[in-house]
Design an enzyme around this catalytic site. Sequence first.
Site, short mmCIF file in Angstrom:
data_model
loop_
_atom_site.label_atom_id
_atom_site.label_comp_id
_atom_site.label_asym_id
_atom_site.label_seq_id
_atom_site.Cartn_x
_atom_site.Cartn_y
_atom_site.Cartn_z
NE ARG A 1 -6.30 -0.70 6.06
CZ ARG A 1 -6.86 -1.91 6.27
NH1 ARG A 1 -6.36 -2.84 7.55
NH2 ARG A 1 -7.30 -3.38 5.11
NE ARG B 1 -8.12 -7.08 1.57
CZ ARG B 1 -6.92 -7.73 2.39
NH1 ARG B 1 -6.63 -6.39 3.85
NH2 ARG B 1 -6.84 -7.03 1.57
NE ARG C 1 -3.48 -2.18 2.54
CZ ARG C 1 -3.90 -2.82 3.65
NH1 ARG C 1 -3.50 -2.55 5.42
NH2 ARG C 1 -4.10 -4.08 4.31
N1 LIG Z 1 -0.93 -16.25 7.94
C1 LIG Z 1 -0.27 -15.33 7.81
N2 LIG Z 1 -1.46 -14.81 7.83
C2 LIG Z 1 -0.63 -13.17 7.89
C3 LIG Z 1 0.40 -13.04 7.72
N3 LIG Z 1 0.55 -11.92 7.77
C4 LIG Z 1 -0.82 -11.26 7.63
N4 LIG Z 1 -1.16 -12.10 7.50
C5 LIG Z 1 -2.79 -11.46 7.56
O1 LIG Z 1 -3.22 -11.26 6.94
C6 LIG Z 1 -4.30 -10.45 6.16
C7 LIG Z 1 -4.50 -9.58 4.97
O2 LIG Z 1 -3.40 -8.76 5.80
P1 LIG Z 1 -3.05 -6.96 4.87
O3 LIG Z 1 -3.11 -7.44 2.99
O4 LIG Z 1 -1.94 -6.75 6.08
O5 LIG Z 1 -4.99 -6.71 5.03
P2 LIG Z 1 -5.32 -6.20 6.42
O6 LIG Z 1 -5.62 -7.39 7.51
O7 LIG Z 1 -6.73 -5.78 6.41
O8 LIG Z 1 -4.60 -4.67 7.37
C8 LIG Z 1 -4.51 -10.41 7.92
O9 LIG Z 1 -5.61 -11.39 8.25
C9 LIG Z 1 -3.49 -10.64 7.92
O10 LIG Z 1 -3.61 -11.26 10.11
C10 LIG Z 1 1.59 -13.38 8.21
O11 LIG Z 1 3.05 -14.23 8.36
N5 LIG Z 1 0.80 -15.27 8.57
N1 LIG Z 2 -12.25 0.72 17.90
C1 LIG Z 2 -11.74 1.83 16.50
N2 LIG Z 2 -13.08 2.06 16.40
C2 LIG Z 2 -12.80 2.54 14.98
N3 LIG Z 2 -11.87 2.50 13.94
C3 LIG Z 2 -10.82 2.35 14.34
C4 LIG Z 2 -10.92 1.29 15.62
N4 LIG Z 2 -9.64 0.55 15.20
C5 LIG Z 2 -9.23 0.88 14.79
N5 LIG Z 2 -9.70 1.56 14.10
C6 LIG Z 2 -10.04 1.91 12.41
O1 LIG Z 2 -10.22 1.42 11.02
C7 LIG Z 2 -9.09 0.84 10.41
C8 LIG Z 2 -8.71 -0.71 10.58
O2 LIG Z 2 -8.29 -0.56 11.42
P1 LIG Z 2 -6.91 -1.54 11.20
O3 LIG Z 2 -4.91 -1.07 12.52
O4 LIG Z 2 -5.72 -1.26 9.37
O5 LIG Z 2 -6.96 -3.11 11.18
P2 LIG Z 2 -6.20 -4.58 10.85
O6 LIG Z 2 -4.84 -4.21 11.13
O7 LIG Z 2 -6.72 -4.94 11.61
O8 LIG Z 2 -6.83 -5.00 9.25
C9 LIG Z 2 -8.56 1.60 10.69
O9 LIG Z 2 -8.88 3.01 9.87
C10 LIG Z 2 -8.38 2.18 11.71
O10 LIG Z 2 -7.79 3.63 12.13
#
Ligand SMILES: Nc1nc2c(ncn2[C@@H]2O[C@H](COP(=O)(O)OP(=O)(O)O)[C@@H](O)[C@H]2O)c(=O)[nH]1
Ligand SMILES: Nc1ncnc2c1ncn2[C@@H]1O[C@H](COP(=O)(O)OP(=O)(O)O)[C@@H](O)[C@H]1O
Length: 385
Positions: A266, A277, A173
């Site tokens: 986000r 997702r 990203r």
């Molecule tokens: N199994 C596995 N899942 C991962 C790993 N790193 C990230 N993920 C998972 O992949 C999913 C997608 O991650 P990401 O693309 O960063 O998107 P986000 O969860 O929306 O922030 C999330 O559920 C993460 O927890 C990894 O090393 N192993």
């Molecule tokens: N408790 C909450 N209330 C409102 N917004 C939240 C809260 N926790 C996280 N966010 C927002 O939600 C979005 C997704 O959070 P993020 O940490 O990227 O999620 P994940 O890592 O689980 O994918 C971000 O923009 C974050 O600022």
Amino acid sequence: MGGAPALFVDHLENGHTNGCSLKSEDTSVQIGDRSYVIGGSHEENPLFLGVQIHDKITNKWSSPTVLGTGPKPCKAYSAIVLKQGRILVIKKDAASDDSIWFLEVDSPFVREQRKLLGKEVVTWSKGVRGNAEKPIVISGPSGVGKGTLITMLMKEFPSMFGFSVSHTTRSPRCMEKNGVHYHFTEKTVMEKEINDGKFLEFASVHGNLYGTSIESVEVVTDSGKRCILDIDVQGARSVKASSLDAMFIFVCPPSMKELEDRLRARGTETEEQIQKRLRNAEAEIKAGKSSGIFGHILYNDNLEECYKSLKNLLGIDNDAPVNGLEVEGINLPKEHTVTKMEDKILIQETGEVIKNNMIVLDLSSINGGAPGRTRGIVLDTVKSS
Ligand SMILES: Nc1nc2c(ncn2[C@@H]2O[C@H](COP(=O)(O)OP(=O)(O)O)[C@@H](O)[C@H]2O)c(=O)[nH]1
Ligand SMILES: Nc1ncnc2c1ncn2[C@@H]1O[C@H](COP(=O)(O)OP(=O)(O)O)[C@@H](O)[C@H]1O
């Protein structure tokens, strides 16, 4: 302490035949019909100490696949056979934080990897003093706030927690940095590394490959910090089944509607990716709540409250200073003998000027091990009268 000391160390002389040339500084230990020879450099990675196996019955030498980040070669080693298929290797001229290593030759992790990779495997696990706590696995659907909570924790306690940087085949990203948020990797490269046994776990998530390399966990543990893994439920299941002793936390959204709003707000995914997702989120939440993987479930409704609950779970309050014990540096003597007495290893300096001090390496509280480090090492200096 009682009983006769049992010395298992066996230094080899030059002149072994059968295609393997050994040097006098190589060290060998025998387990059953096999001798494990430790010395020189590893064939595939010359930066690491080498390991070779001699089978007495067939009189053949072999080079096992060596997993984990190993020690760098040095001049000489002591080695002692421990229980549970482990060999303690003490480097003789290394800094105190790099002198104690475990070569696992038949531990649960090695047996699991041997079966998985279908070849002979050994693995290194570095000995770490003090009691750095077990790694933390955090899972939850995309957009629930895992990354936000982890960032808050690492910002508030920078010396306490370290993030395991995963590998992924998805594109970065706009604010994401390679090596910081993820190791962004080509699929073919990642698949090869998975086949080479470099990964603790991996899974296909939302159409991309994600995985935790053993090295990513070790880098954090080596820095004395508690490792945080942000991985999906499939990855958490693999870690649970592996020998990594971890704490498992699942983060739930207050509702699917709120999850969707957060994902949209986000603004990092296309509409199609958001839909994918959200579809996956329902199954993840169901699995997270019912699979028995997660010992702790947090609801991320109000962020500050959820963060407070997370800190409570981790046993920290705002005054918590550092992780584990502060440990004083003890340098191991360059020339020494080692003697095993139950769970204690006595390290006695030898050489021209012999000091009266003896170092006791207490292994009675060790925990962890490959993949990752062996924690809970206690080193003490004892003055002989
Ligand atoms: N199994 C596995 N899942 C991962 C790993 N790193 C990230 N993920 C998972 O992949 C999913 C997608 O991650 P990401 O693309 O960063 O998107 P986000 O969860 O929306 O922030 C999330 O559920 C993460 O927890 C990894 O090393 N192993
Ligand atoms: N408790 C909450 N209330 C409102 N917004 C939240 C809260 N926790 C996280 N966010 C927002 O939600 C979005 C997704 O959070 P993020 O940490 O990227 O999620 P994940 O890592 O689980 O994918 C971000 O923009 C974050 O600022």
